[in-house]
Design a protein around this motif. Structure first.
Motif, mmCIF file in Angstrom:
data_model
loop_
_atom_site.group_PDB
_atom_site.id
_atom_site.type_symbol
_atom_site.label_atom_id
_atom_site.label_comp_id
_atom_site.label_asym_id
_atom_site.label_seq_id
_atom_site.Cartn_x
_atom_site.Cartn_y
_atom_site.Cartn_z
ATOM 1 N N TYR A 165 0.900 -1.164 0.000
ATOM 2 C CA TYR A 165 0.000 0.000 0.000
ATOM 3 C C TYR A 165 0.933 1.205 0.000
ATOM 4 O O TYR A 165 1.597 1.468 1.018
ATOM 5 C CB TYR A 165 -0.860 0.028 1.257
ATOM 6 C CG TYR A 165 -1.809 -1.151 1.397
ATOM 7 C CD1 TYR A 165 -2.981 -1.215 0.643
ATOM 8 C CD2 TYR A 165 -1.537 -2.192 2.283
ATOM 9 C CE1 TYR A 165 -3.867 -2.279 0.780
ATOM 10 C CE2 TYR A 165 -2.416 -3.256 2.425
ATOM 11 C CZ TYR A 165 -3.571 -3.295 1.671
ATOM 12 O OH TYR A 165 -4.447 -4.360 1.804
ATOM 13 N N ARG A 225 4.293 1.060 1.892
ATOM 14 C CA ARG A 225 4.239 0.006 2.913
ATOM 15 C C ARG A 225 4.108 -1.365 2.235
ATOM 16 O O ARG A 225 3.039 -1.725 1.736
ATOM 17 C CB ARG A 225 3.057 0.229 3.853
ATOM 18 C CG ARG A 225 3.053 -0.736 5.045
ATOM 19 C CD ARG A 225 1.734 -0.653 5.772
ATOM 20 N NE ARG A 225 1.523 0.665 6.334
ATOM 21 C CZ ARG A 225 1.797 0.986 7.591
ATOM 22 N NH1 ARG A 225 2.287 0.095 8.400
ATOM 23 N NH2 ARG A 225 1.568 2.214 8.016
ATOM 24 N N VAL A 247 3.550 -5.093 2.196
ATOM 25 C CA VAL A 247 2.883 -6.004 3.137
ATOM 26 C C VAL A 247 3.184 -7.467 2.803
ATOM 27 O O VAL A 247 3.471 -8.271 3.689
ATOM 28 C CB VAL A 247 1.355 -5.734 3.133
ATOM 29 C CG1 VAL A 247 0.636 -6.673 4.084
ATOM 30 C CG2 VAL A 247 1.062 -4.290 3.538
ATOM 31 N N ASN A 283 -1.268 -8.698 14.504
ATOM 32 C CA ASN A 283 -2.102 -7.619 13.949
ATOM 33 C C ASN A 283 -1.249 -6.827 12.973
ATOM 34 O O ASN A 283 -0.102 -6.494 13.267
ATOM 35 C CB ASN A 283 -2.589 -6.672 15.059
ATOM 36 C CG ASN A 283 -3.583 -7.341 15.990
ATOM 37 O OD1 ASN A 283 -3.457 -7.255 17.194
ATOM 38 N ND2 ASN A 283 -4.557 -8.024 15.441
ATOM 39 N N GLY A 284 -1.818 -6.583 11.790
ATOM 40 C CA GLY A 284 -1.099 -5.789 10.798
ATOM 41 C C GLY A 284 -0.103 -6.572 9.961
ATOM 42 O O GLY A 284 0.585 -6.003 9.114
ATOM 43 N N ALA A 285 -0.032 -7.903 10.179
ATOM 44 C CA ALA A 285 0.947 -8.704 9.438
ATOM 45 C C ALA A 285 0.600 -8.823 7.952
ATOM 46 O O ALA A 285 1.468 -9.135 7.130
ATOM 47 C CB ALA A 285 1.058 -10.103 10.053
ATOM 48 N N GLY A 286 -0.677 -8.614 7.622
ATOM 49 C CA GLY A 286 -1.073 -8.698 6.212
ATOM 50 C C GLY A 286 -2.026 -9.838 5.909
ATOM 51 O O GLY A 286 -2.260 -10.170 4.740
ATOM 52 N N LYS A 287 -2.619 -10.418 6.951
ATOM 53 C CA LYS A 287 -3.490 -11.590 6.753
ATOM 54 C C LYS A 287 -4.729 -11.237 5.921
ATOM 55 O O LYS A 287 -5.068 -11.931 4.975
ATOM 56 C CB LYS A 287 -3.922 -12.151 8.120
ATOM 57 C CG LYS A 287 -2.755 -12.526 9.007
ATOM 58 C CD LYS A 287 -3.202 -13.032 10.361
ATOM 59 C CE LYS A 287 -4.000 -12.051 11.191
ATOM 60 N NZ LYS A 287 -3.256 -10.858 11.623
ATOM 61 N N SER A 288 -5.399 -10.139 6.301
ATOM 62 C CA SER A 288 -6.615 -9.768 5.554
ATOM 63 C C SER A 288 -6.272 -9.366 4.128
ATOM 64 O O SER A 288 -7.027 -9.655 3.194
ATOM 65 C CB SER A 288 -7.352 -8.618 6.252
ATOM 66 O OG SER A 288 -7.827 -9.059 7.493
ATOM 67 N N THR A 289 -5.124 -8.697 3.971
ATOM 68 C CA THR A 289 -4.691 -8.316 2.621
ATOM 69 C C THR A 289 -4.528 -9.575 1.773
ATOM 70 O O THR A 289 -5.009 -9.646 0.635
ATOM 71 C CB THR A 289 -3.352 -7.541 2.700
ATOM 72 O OG1 THR A 289 -3.558 -6.394 3.518
ATOM 73 C CG2 THR A 289 -2.850 -7.140 1.331
HETATM 74 N N1 LIG Z 1 -6.413 -0.045 2.233
HETATM 75 C C1 LIG Z 1 -5.252 0.130 2.874
HETATM 76 N N2 LIG Z 1 -4.489 1.226 2.643
HETATM 77 C C2 LIG Z 1 -3.308 1.402 3.269
HETATM 78 N N3 LIG Z 1 -2.787 0.534 4.152
HETATM 79 C C3 LIG Z 1 -3.491 -0.573 4.414
HETATM 80 C C4 LIG Z 1 -4.752 -0.833 3.800
HETATM 81 N N4 LIG Z 1 -5.222 -2.019 4.264
HETATM 82 C C5 LIG Z 1 -4.298 -2.466 5.126
HETATM 83 N N5 LIG Z 1 -3.258 -1.616 5.224
HETATM 84 C C6 LIG Z 1 -2.052 -1.775 6.056
HETATM 85 O O1 LIG Z 1 -1.429 -2.987 5.643
HETATM 86 C C7 LIG Z 1 -0.948 -3.712 6.778
HETATM 87 C C8 LIG Z 1 -1.594 -5.093 6.800
HETATM 88 O O2 LIG Z 1 -2.981 -4.940 7.084
HETATM 89 P P1 LIG Z 1 -3.963 -6.207 7.173
HETATM 90 O O3 LIG Z 1 -5.328 -5.698 7.498
HETATM 91 O O4 LIG Z 1 -3.793 -7.041 5.962
HETATM 92 O O5 LIG Z 1 -3.327 -6.965 8.436
HETATM 93 P P2 LIG Z 1 -3.918 -8.142 9.326
HETATM 94 O O6 LIG Z 1 -2.792 -9.113 9.539
HETATM 95 O O7 LIG Z 1 -5.158 -8.689 8.723
HETATM 96 O O8 LIG Z 1 -4.244 -7.382 10.684
HETATM 97 P P3 LIG Z 1 -5.346 -7.680 11.849
HETATM 98 O O9 LIG Z 1 -4.906 -8.943 12.561
HETATM 99 O O10 LIG Z 1 -5.197 -6.487 12.732
HETATM 100 O O11 LIG Z 1 -6.686 -7.793 11.198
HETATM 101 C C9 LIG Z 1 -1.264 -2.854 7.994
HETATM 102 O O12 LIG Z 1 -0.108 -2.117 8.302
HETATM 103 C C10 LIG Z 1 -2.381 -1.951 7.516
HETATM 104 O O13 LIG Z 1 -2.344 -0.717 8.194
#
Ligand SMILES: Nc1ncnc2c1ncn2[C@@H]1O[C@H](COP(=O)(O)OP(=O)(O)OP(=O)(O)O)[C@@H](O)[C@H]1O
Length: 201
Positions: free
Chosen positions: A10, A13, A15, A35-41
């Motif tokens: 992003y 950043r 991911v 949290n924030g590792a990128g799982k949802s991405t």
């Molecule tokens: N649309 C976006 N624009 C900019 N940065 C983003 C966006 N979506 C996610 N991020 C950033 O990318 C990184 C990974 O986010 P993601 O939601 O994939 O993590 P996660 O492992 O699912 O976190 P969680 O366990 O908190 O749900 C984070 O630093 C987040 O701030």
């Protein structure tokens, strides 16, 4: 499902830095990360909701996706959601969906609007919508958020049933809890996946 060389950033950043996954039939797999590792991405990319900057995702057959936040229309009832998805999936009836509602014990909410459901019941509906077309691959983002203990156990029984039916399930969570129920486990850290054995070493 085959995933090769997936990268995503992003802005500046970064991911995901090269994700490879081969999800075999009849496997319940997990991806754990902070949290924030990128799982949802990663799950959004696997589900086709987000386009990776590099890499490929190949699905063979139907897949189901349960996002972290249930995408429901608060004005529609549970049954109206099921009918909408029945049409979208081109299903002949709601038999399978009704069976899932019984397993997850929320049949009595069929005529309630989504807007008045508790968080756990919304999640049950979310899961039912992802499963009602009997997908070969099921992608779940924090699927048991808000579930009480009995529902949590029923969720795993459901996952075990899918495994026996030759389906594949990929569960993403920030908690490395109950990992004994998984056939495969990867840790997402620094934008790459490491298998359980390697991560434990
Ligand atoms: N649309 C976006 N624009 C900019 N940065 C983003 C966006 N979506 C996610 N991020 C950033 O990318 C990184 C990974 O986010 P993601 O939601 O994939 O993590 P996660 O492992 O699912 O976190 P969680 O366990 O908190 O749900 C984070 O630093 C987040 O701030």
């Amino acid at each position: 499902m085959d995933v090769k060389g997936v990268h995503h950033a992003y802005g500046r950043r970064v991911v995901l830095r090269g994700i490879d996954i081969s999800l075999r039939r009849g496997v319940v797999a997990g991806i754990v990360g902070e949290n924030g590792a990128g799982k949802s991405t990663l799950l959004k990319i696997l589900a086709g909701e987000l386009r990776p900057q590099r890499g490929v995702v190949v699905h063979r057959g139907r897949f189901g996706y349960c996002p972290q936040d249930a995408v429901l229309n608060d004005a529609l009832t549970v049954r109206q959601h099921l009918k909408f998805f029945m049409t979208a999936f081109d299903l002949p009836d709601l038999c399978r969906a009704e069976g899932l509602m019984e397993v997850l014990r929320f049949s009595e909410y069929a005529d309630e609007r989504a807007g008045v459901l508790s968080g756990g019941t919304r999640q049950k509906l979310n899961l039912t919508l992802a499963l009602m077309h009997d997908p070969q691959v099921l992608l779940l983002d924090e699927p048991y958020q808000g579930f009480d203990w009995d529902t949590y156990r029923r969720f795993w029984d459901l996952a075990a049933g899918l495994r026996e039916a030759g389906r594949s399930v990929l569960v993403v969570s920030h908690l490395a809890y109950d990992t004994g129920r998984l056939d495969e486990l990867w840790y997402l850290e620094g934008g790459v996946l490491r298998p359980r054995a390697e991560a434990a070493a």
